[in-house]
Design a protein around this motif. Structure first.
Motif, PDB file in Angstrom:
ATOM      1  N   ALA A   1      37.714  34.222  43.866  1.00  0.00           N
ATOM      2  CA  ALA A   1      36.611  35.131  43.555  1.00  0.00           C
ATOM      3  C   ALA A   1      35.285  34.413  43.685  1.00  0.00           C
ATOM      4  O   ALA A   1      34.304  34.965  44.202  1.00  0.00           O
ATOM      5  N   ALA A   2      35.269  33.173  43.222  1.00  0.00           N
ATOM      6  CA  ALA A   2      34.025  32.410  43.340  1.00  0.00           C
ATOM      7  C   ALA A   2      33.682  32.148  44.801  1.00  0.00           C
ATOM      8  O   ALA A   2      32.513  32.236  45.220  1.00  0.00           O
TER       9      ALA A   2
ATOM     10  N   MET B   1      47.626  30.295  38.472  1.00  0.00           N
ATOM     11  CA  MET B   1      47.369  31.440  39.289  1.00  0.00           C
ATOM     12  C   MET B   1      45.990  32.011  38.991  1.00  0.00           C
ATOM     13  O   MET B   1      45.327  32.460  39.887  1.00  0.00           O
ATOM     14  N   VAL B   2      45.666  32.011  37.739  1.00  0.00           N
ATOM     15  CA  VAL B   2      44.359  32.530  37.341  1.00  0.00           C
ATOM     16  C   VAL B   2      43.271  31.654  37.927  1.00  0.00           C
ATOM     17  O   VAL B   2      42.259  32.144  38.378  1.00  0.00           O
TER      18      VAL B   2
ATOM     19  N   GLU C   1      29.776  36.090  49.966  1.00  0.00           N
ATOM     20  CA  GLU C   1      28.918  37.268  49.952  1.00  0.00           C
ATOM     21  C   GLU C   1      27.445  36.871  49.804  1.00  0.00           C
ATOM     22  O   GLU C   1      26.571  37.448  50.441  1.00  0.00           O
ATOM     23  N   GLU C   2      27.210  35.904  48.950  1.00  0.00           N
ATOM     24  CA  GLU C   2      25.835  35.421  48.788  1.00  0.00           C
ATOM     25  C   GLU C   2      25.306  34.830  50.095  1.00  0.00           C
ATOM     26  O   GLU C   2      24.167  35.077  50.501  1.00  0.00           O
ATOM     27  N   THR C   3      26.153  34.066  50.749  1.00  0.00           N
ATOM     28  CA  THR C   3      25.748  33.452  52.009  1.00  0.00           C
ATOM     29  C   THR C   3      25.499  34.518  53.073  1.00  0.00           C
ATOM     30  O   THR C   3      24.516  34.474  53.811  1.00  0.00           O
ATOM     31  N   VAL C   4      26.389  35.503  53.117  1.00  0.00           N
ATOM     32  CA  VAL C   4      26.213  36.599  54.081  1.00  0.00           C
ATOM     33  C   VAL C   4      24.941  37.362  53.763  1.00  0.00           C
ATOM     34  O   VAL C   4      24.158  37.710  54.657  1.00  0.00           O
ATOM     35  N   ALA C   5      24.725  37.622  52.457  1.00  0.00           N
ATOM     36  CA  ALA C   5      23.513  38.338  52.065  1.00  0.00           C
ATOM     37  C   ALA C   5      22.270  37.534  52.422  1.00  0.00           C
ATOM     38  O   ALA C   5      21.285  38.073  52.933  1.00  0.00           O
TER      39      ALA C   5
END
Length: 176
Positions: free
Chosen positions: A9-10, A1-2, A16-20
């Motif tokens: 999360a990755a 699960m972790v 988020e990086e791609t969107v940024a």
């Protein structure tokens, strides 16, 4: 699960990086487009100002030139009319002098005719007077004709010069 959370999360971080990165790219593209549009707008404004100034100079410069041509043509016509007036005045004076001389000659011929004692003397007098009058008339007509031609030539000169100058100025932009 972790491991799934870590992977999620990755993946979220990657998104988020791609969107940024996409946002930065879009912002950069928008900024570049704005800069190009602003530069083009500024160049268009400068070009329009230059063309407006050129058009204004052409219109007002042309108006001044046409006004100058009109004044020059008017002055030429006034000069021509003055020459015509002086020429006709001189011709009129010459005709008056000729008429006065003819009357005096006729009066003298009348007096001489009264002094004739024979018909032969009268015919001879008539022949002499006719010949003198004919010669004087031809001489006077020649003189009047020469004066008329001289007046016409002198009167046409300023008009001809003005029209030539006007024609040259008006055709110059066409030829250039």
């Amino acid at each position: 699960m972790v491991a799934k959370k870590t992977t999620s999360a990755a993946a979220a971080d990657k998104i988020e990086e791609t969107v940024a990165a996409g946002k930065e790219t879009v912002e950069a593209a928008v900024k570049a487009t704005q800069d190009v549009a602003q530069k083009s707008y500024d160049q268009a404004v400068v070009l329009m100002k230059e063309n407006a100034e050129k058009a204004q100079k052409a219109i007002y410069g042309g108006y001044d030139e046409y006004a100058t041509l009109g004044k020059a043509n008017y002055d030429a016509y006034v000069t021509a009319m003055n020459v015509w007036s002086k020429g006709f005045e001189a011709i009129g004076k010459e005709l008056y002098a000729f008429s006065q001389d003819s009357v005096e000659t006729s009066v003298e011929a009348g007096k001489s005719a009264m002094a004739c004692k024979t018909v032969s003397d009268l015919l001879e007098l008539q022949n002499d007077v006719s010949k003198k009058n004919y010669d004087k008339t031809i001489e006077e007509l020649t003189k009047i004709s020469e004066m008329s031609v001289k007046t016409a030539n002198e009167a046409m000169k300023p008009i001809q010069d003005s029209l030539t100058g006007t024609f040259e100025k008006l055709t110059k932009p066409i030829a250039a």
